[in-house]
Motif scaffolding. Sequence first.
Motif, PDB file in Angstrom:
ATOM      1  N   HIS A   1       6.994   4.563   2.403  1.00  0.00           N
ATOM      2  CA  HIS A   1       7.363   5.807   2.957  1.00  0.00           C
ATOM      3  C   HIS A   1       8.590   5.861   3.254  1.00  0.00           C
ATOM      4  O   HIS A   1       9.434   5.571   4.534  1.00  0.00           O
ATOM      5  CB  HIS A   1       6.634   5.805   3.681  1.00  0.00           C
ATOM      6  CG  HIS A   1       6.768   7.019   4.754  1.00  0.00           C
ATOM      7  ND1 HIS A   1       6.190   8.227   4.057  1.00  0.00           N
ATOM      8  CD2 HIS A   1       6.945   7.688   5.579  1.00  0.00           C
ATOM      9  CE1 HIS A   1       6.729   9.559   5.070  1.00  0.00           C
ATOM     10  NE2 HIS A   1       7.223   9.308   5.832  1.00  0.00           N
TER      11      HIS A   1
ATOM     12  N   GLU B   1      -0.216   7.428   3.910  1.00  0.00           N
ATOM     13  CA  GLU B   1       0.329   7.085   2.086  1.00  0.00           C
ATOM     14  C   GLU B   1      -0.934   6.387   1.611  1.00  0.00           C
ATOM     15  O   GLU B   1      -1.537   6.245   0.080  1.00  0.00           O
ATOM     16  CB  GLU B   1       1.830   7.438   1.943  1.00  0.00           C
ATOM     17  CG  GLU B   1       2.589   8.831   1.462  1.00  0.00           C
ATOM     18  CD  GLU B   1       4.291   8.117   1.894  1.00  0.00           C
ATOM     19  OE1 GLU B   1       4.038   7.024   0.984  1.00  0.00           O
ATOM     20  OE2 GLU B   1       4.445   9.814   1.623  1.00  0.00           O
ATOM     21  N   ALA B   2      -0.449   4.772   2.574  1.00  0.00           N
ATOM     22  CA  ALA B   2      -1.062   4.111   1.850  1.00  0.00           C
ATOM     23  C   ALA B   2      -3.160   4.495   2.303  1.00  0.00           C
ATOM     24  O   ALA B   2      -3.497   3.596   1.521  1.00  0.00           O
ATOM     25  CB  ALA B   2      -1.378   3.457   3.421  1.00  0.00           C
TER      26      ALA B   2
ATOM     27  N   SER C   1      -2.934   7.405  -0.835  1.00  0.00           N
ATOM     28  CA  SER C   1      -1.789   7.175  -2.172  1.00  0.00           C
ATOM     29  C   SER C   1      -1.509   6.164  -2.501  1.00  0.00           C
ATOM     30  O   SER C   1      -0.253   6.327  -2.278  1.00  0.00           O
ATOM     31  CB  SER C   1      -1.669   8.651  -2.278  1.00  0.00           C
ATOM     32  OG  SER C   1      -1.792   9.907  -1.999  1.00  0.00           O
ATOM     33  N   PRO C   2      -2.115   4.465  -2.430  1.00  0.00           N
ATOM     34  CA  PRO C   2      -1.511   3.823  -2.396  1.00  0.00           C
ATOM     35  C   PRO C   2      -0.757   3.956  -3.614  1.00  0.00           C
ATOM     36  O   PRO C   2      -1.038   4.378  -4.359  1.00  0.00           O
ATOM     37  CB  PRO C   2      -2.728   3.131  -2.148  1.00  0.00           C
ATOM     38  CG  PRO C   2      -3.783   3.143  -2.347  1.00  0.00           C
ATOM     39  CD  PRO C   2      -3.207   5.081  -2.315  1.00  0.00           C
ATOM     40  N   VAL C   3       0.565   2.470  -3.610  1.00  0.00           N
ATOM     41  CA  VAL C   3       1.589   2.742  -4.542  1.00  0.00           C
ATOM     42  C   VAL C   3       0.814   1.731  -5.575  1.00  0.00           C
ATOM     43  O   VAL C   3       0.948   0.989  -6.464  1.00  0.00           O
ATOM     44  CB  VAL C   3       2.356   2.396  -4.245  1.00  0.00           C
ATOM     45  CG1 VAL C   3       3.686   3.225  -3.981  1.00  0.00           C
ATOM     46  CG2 VAL C   3       2.447   0.799  -3.681  1.00  0.00           C
TER      47      VAL C   3
ATOM     48  N   ARG D   1       0.827  -1.459   0.407  1.00  0.00           N
ATOM     49  CA  ARG D   1       0.021  -0.027  -0.168  1.00  0.00           C
ATOM     50  C   ARG D   1       0.620   1.082   0.474  1.00  0.00           C
ATOM     51  O   ARG D   1       0.615   2.102  -0.707  1.00  0.00           O
ATOM     52  CB  ARG D   1      -0.896  -0.118   0.877  1.00  0.00           C
ATOM     53  CG  ARG D   1      -1.857  -0.755   0.730  1.00  0.00           C
ATOM     54  CD  ARG D   1      -3.349  -1.059   0.446  1.00  0.00           C
ATOM     55  NE  ARG D   1      -3.616   0.435   0.810  1.00  0.00           N
ATOM     56  CZ  ARG D   1      -5.181   0.523  -0.110  1.00  0.00           C
ATOM     57  NH1 ARG D   1      -5.338   0.489  -1.208  1.00  0.00           N
ATOM     58  NH2 ARG D   1      -5.278   2.097  -0.226  1.00  0.00           N
ATOM     59  N   SER D   2       1.951   0.717   1.007  1.00  0.00           N
ATOM     60  CA  SER D   2       2.804   2.200   0.706  1.00  0.00           C
ATOM     61  C   SER D   2       4.171   1.781   0.911  1.00  0.00           C
ATOM     62  O   SER D   2       4.281   1.048   1.599  1.00  0.00           O
ATOM     63  CB  SER D   2       2.281   3.187   1.691  1.00  0.00           C
ATOM     64  OG  SER D   2       2.198   3.314   2.958  1.00  0.00           O
TER      65      SER D   2
ATOM     66  N   GLY E   1       3.387   7.791   7.615  1.00  0.00           N
ATOM     67  CA  GLY E   1       3.595   6.383   5.933  1.00  0.00           C
ATOM     68  C   GLY E   1       1.760   5.624   5.890  1.00  0.00           C
ATOM     69  O   GLY E   1       1.531   4.927   4.531  1.00  0.00           O
TER      70      GLY E   1
END
Length: 549
Positions: A78, A98-99, A102-104, A75-76, A95
């Motif tokens: 960081h 971000e998850a 804006s998850p990867v 999900r992230s 972190g």
Amino acid sequence: MPLGMGSVNLDSSSLIGALQVVLTDLQTQAIQRLPRTTQVWQGDLRSLDAMATVQGIAGGLTGVFWVDEATATPRSIHPCVVTQDHQRPELMLEGLVEALLSPVQGTPGKPRQIIVCRREYQLYLRGALQAFGIQVEYRPQLRLLDDILLFLAEHLSQDQRFLPQGKPPDDLPEDQILKPNDLILLQELYRQAVSLWRRAPWDYLEENPTIAITLNQWGVKTLQACILGGGGLLVGVVFYYSLEDFNGLLEDPRDDGLKLLSYDALYVHFLAEDEVNPALVQQFAAYGWPQPNRDTYTDVGRLVKDQGLRSLGQTEVWVVQSALAALNLFLSKYKRALNEGNLDPIKYVATVAHPQDTGKLKVQLAYTPLPTSTSALDSWGGAVRDDLFPDGMSVLYEVLPWALIDTLQHTAATARLSPRALSTIRTEGCPVLILTLKARAARKLCDQLLAENLLGIVFAYREVDGERVDFTLAVTQVGGVYLVLDVEDDLEHQAEIEYFQKAQRACGGGHGVLIVKDTKGKQFNPRDVVGLFQCSDVVDLKLGTIPLE
């Protein structure tokens, strides 16, 4: 005093105060609006260098990692600086934000539960997240996260190319750099981008094949337009400077955002406000550029081979503007044919406004659909057999993240890989048929599919007494066609197959078969995978022409 190991005794009001230090009001509101899911995430702050040293591998990544426990999806990631007092709960929270937002991989959303392996993290996050209704639990060891990070250590040791963290590429000549007074000229480019957003081609086009756009202007002959969004992730369009670059990405599924992407391209992305640079938001307000909607912004730029991302130059603005205008006309004319799966090549000449004067520019566009079948499967004409797949077997149609597929290639007891790479850049994942059965039967089935050379999974249906029966079939080179599953008149089952086939088309027909041993209801663990089979192609069959034994 900084929040650290001594912060575990803070009361909940202090912890929420710490949250407000990390989050802006906008971020807090965004988390409140996120949809709630049933997902469970694992997270920890790790030094991949330390893990890699144990394994004798050169690592290179340090930071907070959050992963989805059910699918092993990151999900992230960081990044942060690790010092002697690096076990700081607030880094875990950064972190996690971000998850969430804006998850990867995957879409923004709130998990039902998160799991950490340190009590101080649990106490800190439990207080900080109580307003969002996310459960925070403690588990002394996170085996799934351990496995994923070891895989990352091995993966990164093979290629140490990373996106540059310093200055942007300096390949642009001085006379091409846009000055502040030039930015008003971007109005037409953003207007064409809004027009593309409203046409939403990602609703009916996959990322492969591309649409060839021939300009023959400004030193650019032909761009390859790749529509993003069909795989469920980033939405927009990428204009590759060559078909070889695009095909190269298909052949190298590991060429992702962590590495320096080795191709030249222009891009137009549509992003939510919390995903863009605040400076871009200010520019939209200052110059009055049109937006797709009040919460979405258009991000345009150039990816320079071996260097990274930068803003567009003057000539590149004209290139993107003209390509977008031609693409919009093409989509307006052929939307119905493309939406209905037109299998014939399309050629079209669009006339657009020349961005340098009041004249016109003729742009040629060409779309060539991918083939839908292979001769190896088309030529087979025997009967369907039902003596390979055992009764009582669980059958699931899933689209798994590419990171998990990469992991399983190394952890599965048997891994039969495809002769060509299946991943298409930024697709949602790999369509996989998951077969779960008892351990001994799983190993036997895996051996049989290897011996008979599994070619692929196909789908077919026929009408029986006015009701539709859907068939899932496995085709092997030696034994022919075997029945995996047949389901009568089930709309939900049909929808699962359609979703699976859409992911197949995004991968150029590729898919996989996963054979998993039954662990009596326990959560999915990569160690339970007995066999992974990758298949390159697929064909749809009509059972009316195939006799059933």
